[in-house]
Design an enzyme around this catalytic site. Structure first.
Site, PDB file in Angstrom:
ATOM      1  N   GLU A 161      74.693  26.803 -65.595  1.00 41.12           N
ATOM      2  CA  GLU A 161      75.238  27.849 -64.726  1.00 41.12           C
ATOM      3  C   GLU A 161      76.481  27.413 -63.944  1.00 41.12           C
ATOM      4  O   GLU A 161      76.986  28.185 -63.125  1.00 41.12           O
ATOM      5  CB  GLU A 161      74.152  28.329 -63.767  1.00 41.12           C
ATOM      6  CG  GLU A 161      73.029  29.050 -64.495  1.00 41.12           C
ATOM      7  CD  GLU A 161      71.834  29.313 -63.606  1.00 41.12           C
ATOM      8  OE1 GLU A 161      71.573  28.485 -62.706  1.00 41.12           O
ATOM      9  OE2 GLU A 161      71.157  30.334 -63.806  1.00 41.12           O
ATOM     10  N   GLN A 218      72.889  21.580 -66.127  1.00 45.56           N
ATOM     11  CA  GLN A 218      71.634  21.264 -66.824  1.00 45.56           C
ATOM     12  C   GLN A 218      71.863  21.370 -68.324  1.00 45.56           C
ATOM     13  O   GLN A 218      72.862  21.930 -68.760  1.00 45.56           O
ATOM     14  CB  GLN A 218      70.536  22.221 -66.408  1.00 45.56           C
ATOM     15  CG  GLN A 218      70.771  23.655 -66.825  1.00 45.56           C
ATOM     16  CD  GLN A 218      69.807  24.590 -66.120  1.00 45.56           C
ATOM     17  OE1 GLN A 218      69.869  24.750 -64.911  1.00 45.56           O
ATOM     18  NE2 GLN A 218      68.927  25.183 -66.866  1.00 45.56           N
TER      19      GLN A 218
END
Ligand code: BG6
Ligand code: MG
Length: 952
Positions: free
Chosen positions: A688, A801
């Site tokens: 994100e 991530q």
């Protein structure tokens, strides 16, 4: 590979008689001789009760109600002691029990301290005879303490002498009284002798010393999460970490008497109410633990002066939270030992129990205890509940509350009893917190126990929650200890299937057990209308909303170990499917799109704007609710995985296929035809830090998979039930043309990959973004996004991530070694491992294990394991990290064990981190329980019946 050096124990405290030496037998012989002389029948069986207890108490037990004068008592005790001393006169090292010296050596060389704590006044002489004084750092005996076992004093004194907090000590004992004393001290209790002697009170029972090794002791400590000293700064972290629950509700580990700055919360599944910005949130329910103690006018709290020997422990095996401390109210000569324990029952999710015991060790105390159901609560400042009705009498109290907007009702009822001492109980009808007031006067040596039973029902459970709570509270209270027993056996049953045993690495063992416990208490066993939130039921973070965390990270644990619960969680997606349809429609697409953040209805509830953490006067636009689309395929993946493992055809036919097809309709509409290919533009992938990206590989790969699976499943449904398949085609407007388009999209959807080196490009233009000079940020304490800013992170090749790497994991057998290697090498260096997303480390552990990079796998695994237990990201206070916990399980089972399921069979390809000597777990495959038991030694891969060897 360096194993984890973290340990949970610093000292082992040994009882003496019957543990290190068989002087327990001499005590028996001495009493027997006295009893024979006095013509009192006394058998070995009678002697069982004398184990570990003081000389005087032993005599009283031997007398069985016969009375003697004090002078006679003294004479008898002296006589017995004389006989005993005759026998121990010749004690020598030959009297050490087998195993004693090796165990003492093992403990010493591991750097732990050793103490002897014996009720016997002769302990020093026996120790001298045995010749082992050099091994011990402290000896506490019957001469130094007033209260004998089962009071904890001997052991607590030993801990003082060693200067180790009680929570970091283990006790080795042969007597039930000693095990009870260890429990009371908050120490780990290791019992020697037959199981029946200890009635489940010990943390570990072994037949004798020769079967005990330090590793057994430290491994037994991995069932407890312990807070060994009170640190006011870390209370919110512990409140999350020690959250208790039963799948119906979760309760943060705030203190019964509360503490300034704490964040009390009990979250009940499904109790939603409207909230500004976040649309809806799970409502904080009345505090069922509430209990306040005043002693001679002084209110007890952890802020009070004069508190010592604090210990708090969550027993993962039973879900009981225990706290013990000593309190000496200021300017008084009073000394009190306080014990608190509580549990939400796993057997009856509507029932909870609080037990508080006050022991007056010295002085005399006027006690005033109030216990209530406290509805003076909020959701970090927002009030949701108003009290409709409340009642209290001297035994029962109840409160009925209603949420302000959604008008859901919740009723709690409580029943209070006291024992061990006379009390005066009266009603305490304080507005918003009905309950009871208890008064008692304790003199030295006296104790008071308060038992509070609470039941809870909501209008989601029944039309009459108040009646249900009131009638059940009486019943549960009348059944007495049944609530404890039933809870223990419900947990036993759960752990039989869900425990993961890791031998050789206590830190990993504790972490996986804590994760499994926290996952279990987050999941309802019966409710199909609720899911699991990112922060489970353990805090206010993300307001109870469910993300892809549930379907990709958490669900596999349930699919494999608790398939019934997994089904409920997928049914939640079905029951909220109308919301998914609306989400698609609102953006002008056909079909259904799952919400990035989902709550009661499935409508998108991601807050579009939040306050800027750097400047609360500014708002930041949050995009995932609009464009983080991959969740729709993630849910399809979860449904598929559930079906692969369970073969639940009925679910697949009635709910799974309809959901997968209708969401496929969305993808077909969402994919954009561009000349000879299709794109999916303007999305956010798992990483994100980059928003508004085009052709994110993870998203596109899953969309392609989703469309192809949808076609396959539509054929399957047609074979199963052609009428149903046709009806569904009709309902969704599907025909051959539509199916052909799905194939076309799947064929021609952009997947950005360098054909030479098999490196995926996370999204279009990723490789052109700026590189981060990582050495500049080595000692940072915050995320790269906070450091570089939202725009700054977006401009760089820095990942929050795994994005490509999680794709490799989810479709692990479709990628060749080169693909694994190139992508690992590229992306692992560009990921914000320490302060990016907590979802990352477990997945990196899994990926590294797949590749046989065991050092790296273990490093990432420990980072995941420490997310909550060490709060290494500094945000556990907001709630535990559910996805990290689910990921931890996958790293163990899919990564280190290499478990794969295919066509109803399974295989493993173990690659255990070096410190792990053994890894064992169970799972269900098509309803059949399977056990995987792996050892560090290279053993052939295990395979279920009729498969040929491992798949890798
Ligand atoms: C304990 C023994 O260690 O010491 C008991 O297990 C005994 O049996 C107690 O009664 C007191 O011992 P002594 O030597 O002080 O009489
Ligand atoms: Mg003993």
């Amino acid at each position: 590979m360096q194993g984890s050096t973290k340990r949970f124990l610093d000292a082992i405290i040994f009882d003496l008689d019957g543990v290190l030496t068989d002087t327990a037998e001499y005590h028996f012989q001495a009493w027997k001789r006295l009893a024979d002389e006095e013509g009192i029948p006394f058998t070995r069986e009678d002697n069982e009760h004398l184990r570990g207890v003081s000389r005087r108490e032993s005599l009283l037990l031997l007398l069985k109600g016969r009375t003697l004068t004090e002078d006679q008592m003294v004479e008898w005790m002296d006589r017995k002691n004389g006989y005993y001393r005759e026998m121990i006169h010749n004690v020598s090292s030959a009297d050490l029990l087998p195993g004693a010296i090796p165990l003492l050596n093992e403990i010493r060389s591991a750097g732990l301290k050793i103490a002897i704590a014996s009720a016997s006044r002769n302990a020093q002489d026996v120790m001298n005879g045995l010749g082992i004084m050099d091994y011990v750092d402290a000896l506490i005996d019957g001469n130094q303490i007033a209260r004998a076992k089962p009071a904890p004093d001997l052991f607590v004194e030993a801990a003082h002498a060693l200067d180790i907090p009680p929570g970091r000590c283990a006790v080795v004992e042969d007597a039930l009284a000693g095990i009870e004393a260890a429990n009371a001290a908050g120490m780990l209790a290791i019992a020697l002798g037959p199981e029946e002697r200890f009635g489940g009170a010990a943390n570990l029972v072994v037949p004798d010393l020769s079967s005990l090794h330090l590793s057994n002791i430290t491994h037994a400590a991995t069932w407890r999460v312990v807070e060994d000293h009170f640190d006011p700064e870390r209370q919110r972290t512990y409140e999350s970490m020690l959250t208790q629950g039963n799948g119906y509700l979760g309760t943060r580990a705030t203190f019964e008497e509360r503490n300034p700055g704490d964040q009390q919360a009990t979250m009940v599944h499904g109790l939603w109410d409207d909230a500004p910005i976040v649309f809806t949130e799970l409502v904080n329910s009345p505090d069922w633990t509430d209990l306040a103690i005043t002693v001679n006018g002084q209110r007890f709290s952890m802020q009070a002066a004069g508190i010592s020997d604090y210990v708090r422990a969550l027993d993962l095996r039973t879900g009981v939270l225990f706290r013990r401390l000593r309190w000496q109210p200021k300017e008084s000569d009073i000394v009190l030992d306080l014990y608190f324990s509580r549990l939400p029952s796993l057997a009856d999710p509507h029932a909870m129990a609080v037990n508080v015991r006050v022991d007056c060790v010295r002085g005399s105390a006027d006690l005033n205890i109030t216990t209530s159901l406290n509805a003076h609560i909020d959701n970090t400042g927002l009030l949701h509940l108003h009290v409709i009705e409340q009642v209290s009498d001297a035994e029962i109290a109840f409160v009925l509350v209603e949420t302000r907007t959604s008008q859901k009702r919740l009723a709690m009822a409580m029943h209070t009893t006291t024992s061990d001492h006379e009390t005066v109980i009266s009603e305490n009808d304080c507005p918003g917190c009905p309950g009871q007031r208890i008064r008692a006067h304790l003199n030295q040596g006296e104790a008071l126990t308060v038992d509070k039973i609470v039941t809870v029902y909501t209008s989601r459970d029944t039309d009459q929650p108040l009646q249900a709570a009131r009638s059940s509270v009486r019943q549960v209270a009348a059944e007495g200890s049944t609530i404890l027993l039933a809870n223990t056996s419900a947990w036993e049953e759960f752990w039989r299937d869900a425990d993961v045993i890791i031998e050789g690495d206590d830190e990993s063992q504790l972490a996986i057990r804590h994760a499994v416990y926290q996952l279990r208490i987050a999941a309802s066993s019966t409710d199909e209308y609720v899911s699991i939130a990112a922060k489970t039921l353990s805090g206010f973070g993300y307001r109870g909303h469910a993300f892809w965390d549930t379907d990709i990270f958490i669900l596999p644990f349930f699919i494999f170990t608790q398939p019934r619960i997994a089904r409920n969680m997928l049914m939640y997606r079905w029951h909220t499917f109308e919301g998914a349809r609306r989400n698609a429609q609102q953006q002008g697409f056909r079909g259904a799109r799952f919400a990035w953040e989902s709550a009661e209805t499935g409508d998108e509830v991601t807050p579009p704007w939040v306050a800027d953490p750097k400047d609360p006067h500014k708002l930041i636009r949050i995009w995932p609710g609009d464009i983080e689309l991959h969740i729709t395929a993630d849910v399809a993946y979860a449904i598929w995985q559930y079906w692969q493992v369970t073969s639940d055809d009925e679910f697949m036919r009635d709910y799974g296929v309809p959901m997968i097809l209708e969401t496929a309709v969305y993808w077909a509409d969402r994919a954009e035809p561009e000349g000879d290919h299709y794109s999916i533009r303007d999305v956010i992938g798992p990483d994100e830090y980059h928003d508004h990206v085009d052709n994110n590989v993870y998203t596109n790969w899953l969309v392609r998979w989703h469309l192809l699976k949808a076609l396959e499943l539509r054929d399957w449904l047609y074979q199963q039930d052609s009428e149903k398949a046709k009806a569904l085609d009709k309902q969704l407007g599907l025909d051959e043309e539509a199916f052909a388009q799905w194939v076309d999209i799947a064929d021609r959807l952009v997947i950005l990959q360098d054909p030479q080196i098999a490196l995926f490009e996370q999204f279009e233009g990723f490789f052109k973004r700026k590189e981060v000079n990582w050495p500049d940020y080595e000692n940072r304490t915050k995320s790269m996004q906070l450091i570089l800013g939202i725009e700054g992170a977006n401009e760089h090749q820095v990942l929050k991530q795994p994005d490509v790497i999680i794709l490799l994991c989810l479709f692990r057998d479709q990628f060749d070694p080169q693909t694994w290697q190139s992508n690992w090498d590229y992306y692992i260096l560009r990921t914000d491992h320490s302060y990016g997303s907590s979802l990352g480390p477990a997945i990196h552990a899994w990926a590294a294990a797949e590749m046989g990079l065991l050092d790296a796998a273990y490093e990432h695994f420990l980072r995941a394991a420490r997310t909550d237990l060490m709060d290494i990201r500094g945000n556990t206070a907001e709630g535990v990290h559910g996805a990290s916990m689910g990921g931890l399980w996958q790293a163990v089972v899919f990564g280190f064990a290499g478990l794969r399921v295919k066509d109803g069979t399974y295989s493993t390809s173990p690659r255990l981190p070096a410190p792990w000597k053994r890894l064992t777990f169970h799972f269900y495959l098509r309803g059949e329980r399977q056990t995987v038991d792996l050892h560090q030694e290279p053993v052939p891969s295990t395979t279920s019946n009729n498969t040929a060897g491992s798949t890798r």
